[in-house]
Design a protein around this motif. Sequence first.
Motif, PDB file in Angstrom:
ATOM      1  N   ILE A   1      -0.465   8.016   4.311  1.00  0.00           N
ATOM      2  CA  ILE A   1      -0.714   7.136   3.162  1.00  0.00           C
ATOM      3  C   ILE A   1       0.602   6.499   2.706  1.00  0.00           C
ATOM      4  N   GLU A   2       1.688   7.245   2.760  1.00  0.00           N
ATOM      5  CA  GLU A   2       3.000   6.675   2.426  1.00  0.00           C
ATOM      6  C   GLU A   2       3.378   5.569   3.408  1.00  0.00           C
ATOM      7  N   ILE A   3       3.035   5.769   4.663  1.00  0.00           N
ATOM      8  CA  ILE A   3       3.297   4.723   5.665  1.00  0.00           C
ATOM      9  C   ILE A   3       2.465   3.487   5.351  1.00  0.00           C
ATOM     10  N   MET A   4       1.222   3.679   4.918  1.00  0.00           N
ATOM     11  CA  MET A   4       0.384   2.536   4.518  1.00  0.00           C
ATOM     12  C   MET A   4       1.049   1.796   3.357  1.00  0.00           C
ATOM     13  N   LYS A   5       1.617   2.523   2.407  1.00  0.00           N
ATOM     14  CA  LYS A   5       2.330   1.885   1.291  1.00  0.00           C
ATOM     15  C   LYS A   5       3.536   1.102   1.809  1.00  0.00           C
ATOM     16  N   ASP A   6       4.276   1.711   2.741  1.00  0.00           N
ATOM     17  CA  ASP A   6       5.433   1.024   3.315  1.00  0.00           C
ATOM     18  C   ASP A   6       5.016  -0.271   4.013  1.00  0.00           C
ATOM     19  N   VAL A   7       3.907  -0.215   4.731  1.00  0.00           N
ATOM     20  CA  VAL A   7       3.386  -1.407   5.414  1.00  0.00           C
ATOM     21  C   VAL A   7       3.044  -2.487   4.389  1.00  0.00           C
ATOM     22  N   ARG A   8       2.364  -2.092   3.329  1.00  0.00           N
ATOM     23  CA  ARG A   8       1.987  -3.041   2.269  1.00  0.00           C
ATOM     24  C   ARG A   8       3.225  -3.706   1.672  1.00  0.00           C
ATOM     25  N   ASP A   9       4.299  -2.939   1.504  1.00  0.00           N
ATOM     26  CA  ASP A   9       5.500  -3.435   0.842  1.00  0.00           C
ATOM     27  C   ASP A   9       6.519  -4.062   1.785  1.00  0.00           C
ATOM     28  N   ASN A  10       6.241  -4.025   3.079  1.00  0.00           N
ATOM     29  CA  ASN A  10       7.165  -4.554   4.083  1.00  0.00           C
ATOM     30  C   ASN A  10       7.118  -6.080   4.089  1.00  0.00           C
ATOM     31  N   PRO A  11       8.266  -6.741   3.914  1.00  0.00           N
ATOM     32  CA  PRO A  11       8.273  -8.214   3.930  1.00  0.00           C
ATOM     33  C   PRO A  11       7.800  -8.810   5.262  1.00  0.00           C
ATOM     34  N   ALA A  12       7.843  -8.030   6.339  1.00  0.00           N
ATOM     35  CA  ALA A  12       7.379  -8.520   7.641  1.00  0.00           C
ATOM     36  C   ALA A  12       5.862  -8.505   7.761  1.00  0.00           C
ATOM     37  N   THR A  13       5.182  -7.877   6.802  1.00  0.00           N
ATOM     38  CA  THR A  13       3.727  -7.804   6.839  1.00  0.00           C
ATOM     39  C   THR A  13       3.156  -9.122   6.337  1.00  0.00           C
ATOM     40  N   ASP A  14       2.308  -9.752   7.143  1.00  0.00           N
ATOM     41  CA  ASP A  14       1.714 -11.021   6.707  1.00  0.00           C
ATOM     42  C   ASP A  14       0.740 -10.774   5.553  1.00  0.00           C
ATOM     43  N   GLY A  15       0.412 -11.842   4.851  1.00  0.00           N
ATOM     44  CA  GLY A  15      -0.413 -11.747   3.645  1.00  0.00           C
ATOM     45  C   GLY A  15      -1.752 -11.077   3.868  1.00  0.00           C
ATOM     46  N   ASN A  16      -2.419 -11.398   4.958  1.00  0.00           N
ATOM     47  CA  ASN A  16      -3.727 -10.813   5.235  1.00  0.00           C
ATOM     48  C   ASN A  16      -3.615  -9.305   5.459  1.00  0.00           C
ATOM     49  N   ALA A  17      -2.648  -8.886   6.257  1.00  0.00           N
ATOM     50  CA  ALA A  17      -2.458  -7.457   6.513  1.00  0.00           C
ATOM     51  C   ALA A  17      -2.058  -6.726   5.236  1.00  0.00           C
ATOM     52  N   CYS A  18      -1.249  -7.374   4.406  1.00  0.00           N
ATOM     53  CA  CYS A  18      -0.840  -6.781   3.126  1.00  0.00           C
ATOM     54  C   CYS A  18      -2.049  -6.578   2.216  1.00  0.00           C
ATOM     55  N   ASN A  19      -2.924  -7.570   2.164  1.00  0.00           N
ATOM     56  CA  ASN A  19      -4.138  -7.460   1.351  1.00  0.00           C
ATOM     57  C   ASN A  19      -5.043  -6.337   1.849  1.00  0.00           C
ATOM     58  N   ILE A  20      -5.170  -6.219   3.149  1.00  0.00           N
ATOM     59  CA  ILE A  20      -6.004  -5.172   3.722  1.00  0.00           C
ATOM     60  C   ILE A  20      -5.407  -3.801   3.403  1.00  0.00           C
ATOM     61  N   ALA A  21      -4.094  -3.660   3.556  1.00  0.00           N
ATOM     62  CA  ALA A  21      -3.430  -2.394   3.227  1.00  0.00           C
ATOM     63  C   ALA A  21      -3.641  -2.051   1.751  1.00  0.00           C
ATOM     64  N   SER A  22      -3.540  -3.043   0.881  1.00  0.00           N
ATOM     65  CA  SER A  22      -3.748  -2.813  -0.560  1.00  0.00           C
ATOM     66  C   SER A  22      -5.163  -2.327  -0.841  1.00  0.00           C
ATOM     67  N   ARG A  23      -6.157  -2.933  -0.186  1.00  0.00           N
ATOM     68  CA  ARG A  23      -7.550  -2.506  -0.378  1.00  0.00           C
ATOM     69  C   ARG A  23      -7.772  -1.078   0.109  1.00  0.00           C
ATOM     70  N   PHE A  24      -7.215  -0.754   1.269  1.00  0.00           N
ATOM     71  CA  PHE A  24      -7.353   0.613   1.779  1.00  0.00           C
ATOM     72  C   PHE A  24      -6.676   1.601   0.838  1.00  0.00           C
ATOM     73  N   LEU A  25      -5.492   1.247   0.356  1.00  0.00           N
ATOM     74  CA  LEU A  25      -4.780   2.148  -0.549  1.00  0.00           C
ATOM     75  C   LEU A  25      -5.550   2.368  -1.851  1.00  0.00           C
ATOM     76  N   ALA A  26      -6.180   1.319  -2.351  1.00  0.00           N
ATOM     77  CA  ALA A  26      -6.957   1.474  -3.580  1.00  0.00           C
ATOM     78  C   ALA A  26      -8.051   2.514  -3.383  1.00  0.00           C
ATOM     79  N   ARG A  27      -8.699   2.505  -2.213  1.00  0.00           N
ATOM     80  CA  ARG A  27      -9.745   3.490  -1.934  1.00  0.00           C
ATOM     81  C   ARG A  27      -9.162   4.877  -1.678  1.00  0.00           C
ATOM     82  N   LEU A  28      -8.056   4.929  -0.936  1.00  0.00           N
ATOM     83  CA  LEU A  28      -7.456   6.205  -0.586  1.00  0.00           C
ATOM     84  C   LEU A  28      -6.884   6.929  -1.798  1.00  0.00           C
ATOM     85  N   LEU A  29      -6.399   6.170  -2.770  1.00  0.00           N
ATOM     86  CA  LEU A  29      -5.742   6.765  -3.924  1.00  0.00           C
ATOM     87  C   LEU A  29      -6.676   6.904  -5.133  1.00  0.00           C
ATOM     88  N   ALA A  30      -7.926   6.471  -4.977  1.00  0.00           N
ATOM     89  CA  ALA A  30      -8.883   6.535  -6.101  1.00  0.00           C
ATOM     90  C   ALA A  30      -9.297   7.950  -6.396  1.00  0.00           C
TER      91      ALA A  30
END
Length: 139
Positions: free
Chosen positions: A110-139
């Motif tokens: 899950i920390e790696i998913m956060k790192d991916v979300r916050d990585n400037p190399a992550t494109d917008g679509n992948a960042c949005n998907i990571a954010s959605r997954f994290l919202a579910r994982l951390l709920a």
Amino acid sequence: MNTKEIIDRLDGITASDDFAARSSKLADEWSQAEDGFTAVEPILRFMELHPTLDFGMPGPLVHFVERYYGRGYEQKLLDSLGRKPTSHTVWMLNRVINGTKEPGSRRRLIEIMKDVRDNPATDGNACNIASRFLARLLA
């Protein structure tokens, strides 16, 4: 089988109307190979090179690499996410997280998913998907 050969074969079918069917044939061939695991990293690199290609849900290539779950696939996926996260590889990480029962390993992923979300190399679509997954994982 080497990386260039595998990527070249995948590149050869990217414009095909039946990418899923043709990639399925390649995956079947690699499944029969004695050294099938060697195709995992090139497949992930191919996904990095083609972030907008429709691989399927999850698609034959994901089914193929997931055969190596618990046998090195996870680290290859994490290496790929460290190089160039894509929406499909972020989705694959979520599948790994969902299949991980050990709490410490799950937290690390899950920390790696956060790192991916916050990585400037992550494109917008992948960042949005990571954010959605994290919202579910951390709920």
